[in-house]
Design an enzyme around this catalytic site. Structure first.
Site, mmCIF file in Angstrom:
data_model
loop_
_atom_site.group_PDB
_atom_site.id
_atom_site.type_symbol
_atom_site.label_atom_id
_atom_site.label_comp_id
_atom_site.label_asym_id
_atom_site.label_seq_id
_atom_site.Cartn_x
_atom_site.Cartn_y
_atom_site.Cartn_z
ATOM 1 N N ASP A 89 -4.943 3.532 -1.656
ATOM 2 C CA ASP A 89 -6.034 3.891 -0.756
ATOM 3 C C ASP A 89 -6.517 5.298 -1.066
ATOM 4 O O ASP A 89 -5.783 6.272 -0.887
ATOM 5 C CB ASP A 89 -5.565 3.807 0.693
ATOM 6 C CG ASP A 89 -5.302 2.375 1.139
ATOM 7 O OD1 ASP A 89 -6.237 1.555 1.074
ATOM 8 O OD2 ASP A 89 -4.169 2.076 1.545
ATOM 9 N N GLY B 247 1.494 -2.102 4.255
ATOM 10 C CA GLY B 247 2.034 -0.763 4.107
ATOM 11 C C GLY B 247 3.264 -0.524 4.947
ATOM 12 O O GLY B 247 4.393 -0.626 4.475
ATOM 13 N N SER C 220 0.842 -1.198 0.000
ATOM 14 C CA SER C 220 0.000 0.000 0.000
ATOM 15 C C SER C 220 0.870 1.237 0.000
ATOM 16 O O SER C 220 1.661 1.456 0.930
ATOM 17 C CB SER C 220 -0.904 0.011 1.235
ATOM 18 O OG SER C 220 -1.525 1.274 1.365
ATOM 19 N N HIS D 34 -1.353 -1.368 -4.170
ATOM 20 C CA HIS D 34 -2.622 -1.004 -3.547
ATOM 21 C C HIS D 34 -2.647 0.500 -3.323
ATOM 22 O O HIS D 34 -1.710 1.071 -2.759
ATOM 23 C CB HIS D 34 -2.767 -1.739 -2.211
ATOM 24 C CG HIS D 34 -4.108 -1.563 -1.566
ATOM 25 N ND1 HIS D 34 -5.191 -2.343 -1.881
ATOM 26 C CD2 HIS D 34 -4.532 -0.698 -0.613
ATOM 27 C CE1 HIS D 34 -6.226 -1.977 -1.151
ATOM 28 N NE2 HIS D 34 -5.857 -0.971 -0.377
ATOM 29 N N HIS E 252 -8.707 1.122 -3.883
ATOM 30 C CA HIS E 252 -9.672 0.974 -2.792
ATOM 31 C C HIS E 252 -10.306 2.331 -2.513
ATOM 32 O O HIS E 252 -9.652 3.234 -1.990
ATOM 33 C CB HIS E 252 -8.939 0.423 -1.562
ATOM 34 C CG HIS E 252 -9.780 0.318 -0.342
ATOM 35 N ND1 HIS E 252 -9.229 0.126 0.908
ATOM 36 C CD2 HIS E 252 -11.122 0.366 -0.152
ATOM 37 C CE1 HIS E 252 -10.200 0.065 1.806
ATOM 38 N NE2 HIS E 252 -11.350 0.219 1.186
ATOM 39 N N PHE F 196 -6.563 5.374 8.279
ATOM 40 C CA PHE F 196 -5.162 5.677 8.583
ATOM 41 C C PHE F 196 -4.326 4.408 8.525
ATOM 42 O O PHE F 196 -4.797 3.325 8.900
ATOM 43 C CB PHE F 196 -5.032 6.297 9.982
ATOM 44 C CG PHE F 196 -5.675 7.649 10.114
ATOM 45 C CD1 PHE F 196 -4.988 8.801 9.755
ATOM 46 C CD2 PHE F 196 -6.971 7.762 10.568
ATOM 47 C CE1 PHE F 196 -5.586 10.040 9.857
ATOM 48 C CE2 PHE F 196 -7.585 9.001 10.677
ATOM 49 C CZ PHE F 196 -6.888 10.147 10.321
ATOM 50 N N GLY F 197 -3.080 4.535 8.089
ATOM 51 C CA GLY F 197 -2.157 3.416 8.092
ATOM 52 C C GLY F 197 -1.522 3.234 9.463
ATOM 53 O O GLY F 197 -1.607 4.097 10.337
ATOM 54 N N MET G 241 -12.309 4.608 -0.455
ATOM 55 C CA MET G 241 -12.887 4.919 0.859
ATOM 56 C C MET G 241 -13.469 6.321 0.767
ATOM 57 O O MET G 241 -13.002 7.270 1.406
ATOM 58 C CB MET G 241 -11.814 4.815 1.947
ATOM 59 C CG MET G 241 -11.408 3.392 2.240
ATOM 60 S SD MET G 241 -10.018 3.287 3.392
ATOM 61 C CE MET G 241 -8.652 3.311 2.222
ATOM 62 N N ASP H 154 -6.620 -6.089 4.682
ATOM 63 C CA ASP H 154 -5.925 -4.805 4.738
ATOM 64 C C ASP H 154 -5.979 -4.266 6.156
ATOM 65 O O ASP H 154 -7.063 -4.021 6.695
ATOM 66 C CB ASP H 154 -6.601 -3.818 3.781
ATOM 67 C CG ASP H 154 -5.915 -2.465 3.738
ATOM 68 O OD1 ASP H 154 -4.915 -2.266 4.441
ATOM 69 O OD2 ASP H 154 -6.396 -1.599 2.981
ATOM 70 N N MET I 249 -11.416 -5.463 5.980
ATOM 71 C CA MET I 249 -10.672 -4.440 6.700
ATOM 72 C C MET I 249 -10.368 -4.973 8.092
ATOM 73 O O MET I 249 -11.272 -5.219 8.887
ATOM 74 C CB MET I 249 -11.481 -3.150 6.791
ATOM 75 C CG MET I 249 -11.687 -2.429 5.463
ATOM 76 S SD MET I 249 -10.128 -1.981 4.644
ATOM 77 C CE MET I 249 -9.360 -0.942 5.890
ATOM 78 N N MET J 232 -8.960 8.235 -0.086
ATOM 79 C CA MET J 232 -9.742 8.729 1.042
ATOM 80 C C MET J 232 -10.144 10.175 0.803
ATOM 81 O O MET J 232 -9.343 10.966 0.298
ATOM 82 C CB MET J 232 -8.928 8.618 2.330
ATOM 83 C CG MET J 232 -8.379 7.232 2.618
ATOM 84 S SD MET J 232 -7.446 7.204 4.171
ATOM 85 C CE MET J 232 -6.610 5.621 4.026
#
Length: 218
Positions: free
Chosen positions: A34, A196, A7, A32, A65, A142-143, A67, A174, A136, A36
């Protein structure tokens, strides 16, 4: 073979192309991304322009992905940017069947996901339509969060439904995946690991990817 999907949420964006080439060198299978929006989740990350930039520096499949609220509005944008697979949240798609059909019509693989507290049963009406189900294992947004152990039960349930009904979807996980949790989720039935911090925080990124692969091989 289990797929490793680094990620870029945890990558150094000042040298993103170099970081992506590093995970490729280590044997990553997917990238990947993300997405957001600061509304569906509290963080804001990247949009189609960054996906397009990543597409120019790698031939690996781009696993996008979403979000975001109103995901339907942006499917075309991410498809045109180079997404190979688009995953949407059931909580953000009131007309989920139509959303998945739109993604498939654009030529992308279809993915669905849900937040950790959303009952897994809401996925059942569309499991026959999707190429991937993303579990999830942290709250999205948040990572670097800790893995939620109850996620293992959800992975096992998805794996059981897949066997029972002969579905074809991959199970992706994830959140909080590292060299210790990776074998656990694979044993539960996962096929794709989004990783990640455990990769991009290491000084030797290719070696970090290889170390997780070696751990899975045993």
């Amino acid at each position: 073979m289990v797929k490793i999907a680094p990620s870029i949420l945890n990558a150094d964006f000042s040298c993103l192309g170099e970081q992506i080439r590093s995970v490729e060198q280590g044997g990553a299978d997917w990238i990947h991304l993300d997405i957001m929006d600061g509304h569906f989740v509290p963080n804001i990350t990247i949009g189609p322009m960054v996906v397009q930039a990543v597409r120019r520096v790698t031939r690996l499949p781009l696993d996008v992905h979403l979000m975001i609220s109103d995901a339907d509005r942006y499917i075309d944008d991410f498809h045109q940017a180079g997404a190979d697979l688009i995953t949407v949240h059931v909580e953000a798609c009131p007309h989920l069947w139509r959303t998945l059909e739109t993604i498939r019509e654009r030529g992308c693989k279809t993915g669905i996901t849900l937040n950790p507290a959303t009952p897994l049963t809401v996925l059942q009406p569309v499991l026959h339509l999707v190429d991937l189900v993303l579990i999830m294992s942290v709250e999205p947004g948040f990572g670097g969060q800790k893995f939620i152990p109850d996620s293992l039960h959800r992975i096992k349930q998805l794996s059981s439904w897949r066997r029972e009904h002969k579905y074809k979807y991959l199970i992706e996980v994830d959140g909080g995946i590292d060299i210790n949790t990776a074998p656990q989720v694979v044993a539960a039935g996962a096929d794709v690991l989004v990783i990640g911090k455990a990769i991009f925080s290491q000084a030797d990124i290719p070696a970090a990817v290889q170390a997780i692969r070696n751990k899975l091989i045993g």
